[in-house]
Design an enzyme around this catalytic site. Structure first.
Site, mmCIF file in Angstrom:
data_model
loop_
_atom_site.group_PDB
_atom_site.id
_atom_site.type_symbol
_atom_site.label_atom_id
_atom_site.label_comp_id
_atom_site.label_asym_id
_atom_site.label_seq_id
_atom_site.Cartn_x
_atom_site.Cartn_y
_atom_site.Cartn_z
ATOM 1 N N HIS A 297 0.826 -1.211 0.000
ATOM 2 C CA HIS A 297 0.000 0.000 0.000
ATOM 3 C C HIS A 297 0.862 1.263 0.000
ATOM 4 O O HIS A 297 0.614 2.198 -0.779
ATOM 5 C CB HIS A 297 -0.943 -0.012 1.194
ATOM 6 N N ALA A 299 3.800 1.413 -1.059
ATOM 7 C CA ALA A 299 4.523 1.418 -2.332
ATOM 8 C C ALA A 299 3.785 2.236 -3.384
ATOM 9 O O ALA A 299 4.423 2.911 -4.212
ATOM 10 C CB ALA A 299 4.717 -0.015 -2.826
ATOM 11 N N ASP A 300 2.459 2.202 -3.378
ATOM 12 C CA ASP A 300 1.750 3.023 -4.371
ATOM 13 C C ASP A 300 1.543 4.453 -3.875
ATOM 14 O O ASP A 300 1.590 5.396 -4.654
ATOM 15 C CB ASP A 300 0.434 2.356 -4.802
ATOM 16 N N HIS A 323 -3.141 -0.298 -8.780
ATOM 17 C CA HIS A 323 -2.975 1.066 -8.283
ATOM 18 C C HIS A 323 -1.557 1.578 -8.571
ATOM 19 O O HIS A 323 -1.367 2.744 -8.931
ATOM 20 C CB HIS A 323 -3.258 1.127 -6.779
#
Length: 358
Positions: A297, A299-300, A323
């Site tokens: 999460h 990471a995006d 995403h």
């Protein structure tokens, strides 16, 4: 005018938020069609998306056309200057306050003065990062890149009533964001977390979530230090007690190479405290055992900031989600950032974005 087809990649609200935010930073007019086309049975703008893009327009003195609940297409004409100061936005539902934070935060870093945002809505729900995730994972990483940001909870807010309140304080950058380089997961130093429940003390919800989480992590050889928070009418933890009963569990891990990985889960009807504890423990265990530096999460979430930074950022990630694909596409389109993905390592060459002149 940049034309974005919102049905591409994830076909989600991520494209709406990032396209409008990056449009404001790039000073590029935007035509966005097929909004949330893959989010059936309710495509188009929902309250949280609408309030997010309206907040962006507020900050940059921009103009939105066609923006309303359920809208499938909008046009956005950004203003020339990002104005800091004090703002208050109420989503009006239990829609995610943290998603609104991710809308306005990139702009606030380049505002003409410090910003203070009061945001009302939901703080803990599925399919959105919790406030604790931002406080203890994303924002510390952004601080390492040079950002000065503080996020505080004034009142918890849960689905379906919302009415939670947070305050976000952001100081404008004095120089471009520094790149972030995290590829070595390193050795685990600690796991910490918060088990919060509101108006549920008699059912020991915070204790039960924490106990189950500890037990499952200990079975994998990990130990965790969890803070228990109860919000009750008699002894409120926050400024005001929550509008309804609710719960949330969040944990985060730190390593000796500076990596931060998190996991969280919100309460819901017929979702037991024990289920939440198991789910959060399992999610963090999977993140730690992936051998990567960031959880999927964060990471995006970090991508737009890496694209604005000066120079190459590199981080290892557990998987490439839709995403992540969406955000890479958008930072390339609006900012001209360069992105490379090799095995589990994502590299982004940021553009060294600087504040627009008034």
């Amino acid at each position: 005018m940049i034309e974005i087809d919102g049905s591409r990649k994830s076909g989600s609200g991520t494209i709406v938020r990032d396209a409008v935010s990056l449009s404001a930073l790039a000073l590029q007019d935007l035509s966005l069609t097929n909004i949330r086309a893959k989010r059936l049975p309710k495509p188009g703008l929902r309250a949280q998306h609408l309030r997010g893009i309206e907040a962006i327009a507020d900050l940059c003195q921009g103009r939105l056309e066609g923006a309303s609940i359920g809208a499938r297409a909008i046009r956005f004409f950004p203003g020339r200057t990002i104005r800091g100061g004090r703002y208050a936005w109420d989503i009006g539902t239990a829609g995610s306050t943290t998603m609104l934070v991710l809308c306005v935060l990139p702009l606030a870093l380049y505002a003409d003065r410090p910003s203070c945002f009061h945001i009302t809505g939901g703080l803990f729900q599925d399919f959105a990062p919790s406030v604790y995730s931002l406080q203890h994972v994303l924002l510390p990483l952004l601080k390492r890149m040079g950002a000065e940001i503080e996020l505080r909870i004034l009142r918890p807010g849960y689905v379906p009533q919302g009415q939670g309140r947070i305050v976000l304080d952001v100081k404008p950058l004095k120089r471009p964001l520094a790149p972030l380089n995290l590829t070595d997961p390193g050795k685990l130093l600690s796991i910490q977390g918060i088990a919060l429940s509101s108006l549920l003390k008699e059912r020991r919800v915070s204790d039960r979530m924490a106990d189950e989480c500890r037990k499952n992590l200990q079975a994998q050889g990990y130990s965790v230090s969890l803070e228990l928070l109860y919000d009750t009418e008699e002894s409120p933890v926050y400024e005001k007690p929550a509008a309804q009963a609710g719960a949330a569990l969040a944990i985060w891990a730190k390593t000796d190479t500076g990596c931060l990985l998190g996991a969280d889960c919100a309460g819901a009807p017929r979702r037991s405290s024990e289920y939440i504890g198991r789910k959060v423990a399992r999610s963090l265990t999977e993140a730690l055992q992936s051998g990567t530096a960031l959880d999927v999460h964060v990471a995006d979430q970090i991508i737009p900031f890496a694209a604005l930074a000066e120079g190459w950022s590199s981080f290892s990630i557990p998987e490439v989600t839709d995403h992540i694909e969406s955000r890479l596409w958008l930072v390339e389109t609006f900012l001209g950032a360069k992105t490379e993905l090799s095995n589990s390592t994502l590299r982004i060459r940021g553009i060294g974005y600087r504040k627009n002149p008034a």
